[in-house]
Design an enzyme around this catalytic site. Structure first.
Site, PDB file in Angstrom:
ATOM      1  N   LEU A   1       0.850  -1.182   0.000  1.00 45.61           N
ATOM      2  CA  LEU A   1       0.000   0.000   0.000  1.00 45.61           C
ATOM      3  C   LEU A   1       0.889   1.236   0.000  1.00 45.61           C
ATOM      4  CD1 LEU A   1      -2.873  -0.687   2.585  1.00 45.61           C
ATOM      5  CD2 LEU A   1      -3.106  -0.412   0.114  1.00 45.61           C
ATOM      6  N   ASP A   2       0.586   2.196  -0.867  1.00 41.45           N
ATOM      7  CA  ASP A   2       1.313   3.464  -0.868  1.00 41.45           C
ATOM      8  C   ASP A   2       1.099   4.197   0.453  1.00 41.45           C
ATOM      9  OD1 ASP A   2       2.117   3.049  -3.511  1.00 41.45           O
ATOM     10  OD2 ASP A   2       0.354   4.066  -4.327  1.00 41.45           O
TER      11      ASP A   2
END
Length: 311
Positions: free
Chosen positions: A49-50
């Site tokens: 996940l960014d």
């Protein structure tokens, strides 16, 4: 696995921990914090996940790292908001504005365009991604001023729906996607198809495979558990990640041979019949007393061990 429910986790830091990752933190940082607090020697995660994104980040601890591929390959559910009228170099709100448009699509236009972005589509990954180009990460090249021109590749988008329009500049969506799909690219390309520009303003992952919000724990809570994580209800059994693959029960003697790298054919008639119904090359979970002892591949009517699970 088709014959496995949730069971108690045996001693040791082996199992799945489902983190609700907070905003502003990388997946690698979340892993590092859990590793330091719990003392777990091995931790992997299923789907990066960014920092901008929040939501479900499944962490595999100990022997569960051998099952990451089955979770990472599962479908993912995202809820996200697109900001219309601005292109940004990272394709999300954290990047620099590189172009603007006065066009704002209405709900009818958006809904009409969605069918072009479902099924198997070709998608160009963001320049700011972790993909490697000649041995270097794409984001490193982009930060150095030479963003790579990444080739389009097929991805699977099972569902894409408009769920709200809070104002003319924004629209909210939910999407169910396969492995390798970039929601930032989806926002960029959908905006282009609507004759405007766009980027991700908010992004939350609601599920990865069978792991959803109802099984998640906040990162702060997981860190606070420390070494007691192994005995907590939040550390899910290794088998939880294998619910979608076939399972075959072995005897103790058969399991021992499989653990030593030997090919095994179940003696039990019912298990032999189930084995015969599965295609050559199928990966199955080999069980002893309801616990997985190995991942095995069907070869020539028998089981060949692929990964041994040590407890």
């Amino acid at each position: 696995m088709t014959r496995q429910g949730d069971t108690a986790v045996p001693g040791g830091m082996n199992g799945w921990l489902i983190i609700d990752k907070p905003y502003g933190m990388s997946s690698a940082r979340a892993v590092a914090l859990v590793r330091r607090s719990s003392g777990a020697k091995k931790i992997g995660h299923a789907g990066t996940l960014d920092p901008l994104a929040t939501g479900i980040l499944p962490l595999a601890l100990g022997e569960a790292t051998k099952t990451v591929q089955f979770t990472a390959a599962g479908k993912k559910l995202y809820r996200f908001r697109i900001r219309w009228g601005e292109a940004r170099d990272t394709d999300d709100r954290e990047g620099a504005v590189i172009a603007q448009s006065a066009t704002r699509p209405d709900a009818a236009a958006i809904t009409a365009a969605l069918s072009g972005f479902t099924g198997t589509i070709l998608q160009r990954p963001p320049a700011y991604s972790a993909l490697k180009v000649d041995g270097r990460r794409a984001y490193a090249l982009a930060r150095a001023g030479t963003p790579p021109d990444l080739a389009r590749r097929p991805v699977q988008i099972a569902e894409l729906r408009l769920i709200g329009m809070p104002d003319p500049d924004h629209a909210d969506f939910e999407a169910v996607v396969g492995a390798g799909t970039y929601i930032r690219s989806l926002a960029r390309d959908l905006a282009e198809a609507l004759g405007t520009l766009g980027h991700i303003a908010e992004l939350r992952r609601l599920s990865v495979g069978r792991f959803a919000e109802n099984r998640a724990i906040s990162l702060d809570s997981a860190v606070a558990l420390g070494h007691s994580l192994a005995a907590s209800e939040h550390l899910l059994p290794i088998e939880t990640a294998l619910d979608d693959i076939p399972a075959l029960a072995l005897t103790a003697a058969e399991a021992a041979r499989l653990r030593h790298g030997q090919r095994v054919t179940p003696h039990d008639a019912q298990e032999r019949s189930r084995l015969d119904d599965l295609a050559e090359g199928t990966i199955v979970g080999a069980l002893l007393d309801q616990l997985v002892v190995a991942l095995a591949r069907i070869e020539n009517g028998g089981l060949r061990p692929v990964r041994i699970i040590n407890r």
